[in-house]
Motif scaffolding. Sequence first.
Motif, PDB file in Angstrom:
ATOM      1  N   UNK A 196       0.829  -1.205   0.000  1.00 28.00           N
ATOM      2  CA  UNK A 196       0.000   0.000   0.000  1.00 28.00           C
ATOM      3  C   UNK A 196       0.863   1.254   0.000  1.00 28.00           C
ATOM      4  N   UNK A 197       1.950   1.238   0.751  1.00 30.51           N
ATOM      5  CA  UNK A 197       2.855   2.391   0.784  1.00 30.51           C
ATOM      6  C   UNK A 197       3.414   2.644  -0.615  1.00 30.51           C
ATOM      7  N   UNK A 198       3.836   1.594  -1.286  1.00 30.98           N
ATOM      8  CA  UNK A 198       4.374   1.753  -2.643  1.00 30.98           C
ATOM      9  C   UNK A 198       3.302   2.259  -3.606  1.00 30.98           C
ATOM     10  N   UNK A 199       2.073   1.808  -3.419  1.00 30.89           N
ATOM     11  CA  UNK A 199       0.988   2.217  -4.316  1.00 30.89           C
ATOM     12  C   UNK A 199       0.575   3.662  -4.075  1.00 30.89           C
ATOM     13  N   UNK A 200       0.486   4.055  -2.793  1.00 25.78           N
ATOM     14  CA  UNK A 200      -0.020   5.382  -2.444  1.00 25.78           C
ATOM     15  C   UNK A 200       1.070   6.450  -2.378  1.00 25.78           C
ATOM     16  N   UNK A 201       2.305   6.018  -2.051  1.00 25.46           N
ATOM     17  CA  UNK A 201       3.388   6.993  -1.909  1.00 25.46           C
ATOM     18  C   UNK A 201       3.551   7.527  -0.507  1.00 25.46           C
TER      19      UNK A 201
END
Length: 268
Positions: A196-201
């Motif tokens: 999720x961190x990689x997807x959302x930034x």
Amino acid sequence: MPTSRTPDASAESAAARPAGGVQSLERAFDLLERMADAGGEVGLSELSATSGLPLPTIHRLMRTLVACGYVRQQPNRRYALGPRLIRLGESASRLLGTWARPHLARLVEATGETANMALLDGDEVVYVAQVPSKHSMRMFTEVGRRVLPHSTGVGKALLAGAPPEEVRALLARTGMPAATSRTLTTPEAFLGALEEVRRLGYAVDDNEQEVGVRCLAVPVPDSPTAAAISISGPAGRVTEEAVTTIVPVLQQVAEELSAELAASGQPG
């Protein structure tokens, strides 16, 4: 997480070395970084294979580093990073915190919440700088505090770029104790959060480290060591609606801090 250095990295860095550079110093620091990439302990043959340097050259450099206390030789004849590096690292962390504080102050001004900077030190997250909120109700995570990555927003931001097998190995070493009922306590859940961190930034700690507290965090891109900045505050103020205004500021400040760190590393 550090990026593993390739066998031709020494040649590449030699080509980029400014006139007047000292090759033996460059090679010694390259070896220290390779040791860190390998987990802190290596054999001479491993260093030779990854650096492309001949064994006699590596042996000579390592003897000097051992004599200075920056490397120690283990009973099994392998070499490990030495205790004198701790003092250098602590001083560098304090300086990094000094550089970060003006940027964190801008975060506080823009968001109204407490701003922090954290590094990954071994398997733990350590807070190296903070500027507190002006609100009477604010967070009191103090500089120097160490926490496990799985329960924090900065921990997620710091590990989002790491290979899954490295993350699993870290979690196996630290365990995943629950700080609250919302803490992620399985590797699968944590790896899902990193996706999720990689997807959302950006990363979120939603009551996972402390009940009633939410944290938003982003990594500092291209930092010489894994670093993240965050804001934290009461869940009633750091709402879902606030995320849309806070995250762009966090990302912009992280980019500005990254640029300053890059500039500070350039020769004068």
